[in-house]
Motif scaffolding. Structure first.
Motif: not given
Length: 192
Positions: A10, A50, A151, A153-156, A167-169
């Motif tokens: 990441c 997600l 992706y 998961f720690r930092d999204h 960011p995921a969005q």
């Protein structure tokens, strides 16, 4: 000697223990089901929030308007021709003083909503189909970029091999922007 971050690390936390490929997340968090209902087979999908954010929309050609336009046109034009022929034959057999143009225009105006809406639907449909075809290279490149995304998961965040992240969005924006830059030849990496 500093060798830099691991290839799948990441860009924010520089770790790999909480990262996964985006296609794997979407696949593992999407369920497909089928069932019989009233004699018909029904299909459905269910995805986690997600997976919905990380998935790319499936491209479907906009054929509906073209098909509807052809159906309306193929119904409207022969119907208008039939009405014109009936009107002309009735005009010849009677001594009615109505002008000949009224015998032709009345049936055309009666069927106008049908065949004109068919022509308009076909025109709009062909414009949309042309735009769909022009967008094919961008969609193909976006799928290539998407297949390399990971992706954390720690930092999204979603990140790409060259270090761009979001960011995921905003995953879709990141993927399509990167694909657009790759197609246009821009060599500057996108950084968030």
């Amino acid at each position: 000697m500093d060798v830099g971050p691991a290839p799948n690390a990441c860009p924010l936390c520089r770790m790999t223990d909480q990262t996964q490929p985006v296609p794997g997340i979407v696949s593992s968090q999407t369920a497909y089901a089928s069932a019989y209902s009233r004699g018909y087979r029904a299909y459905g999908t269910s995805s986690s929030a997600l997976a919905q954010m990380l998935s790319l929309p499936a491209a479907r050609p906009p054929r509906g308007l073209v098909t509807a336009g052809w159906i309306l046109t193929l119904l409207g034009v022969p119907l208008a021709a039939l009405f014109v022929l009936v009107s002309l034959s009735a005009h010849h057999s009677s001594s009615h003083p109505a002008p000949m143009w009224a015998s032709v225009m009345a049936p055309l105006l009666m069927t106008l909503p049908l065949w004109l809406s068919g022509l308009i639907c076909r025109g709009i449909g062909y414009v949309r189909m042309s735009a769909f075809r022009r967008g094919a290279p961008l969609r193909e490149k976006a799928w290539q970029v998407w297949s390399t995304a990971r992706y954390c998961f720690r930092d999204h965040v979603v990140f790409l091999p060259h270090g761009a992240h979001a960011p995921a969005q905003f995953a879709r924006s990141l993927i399509f922007d990167t694909a657009q830059h790759a197609l246009t030849g821009s060599h500057t990496p996108i950084r968030s």
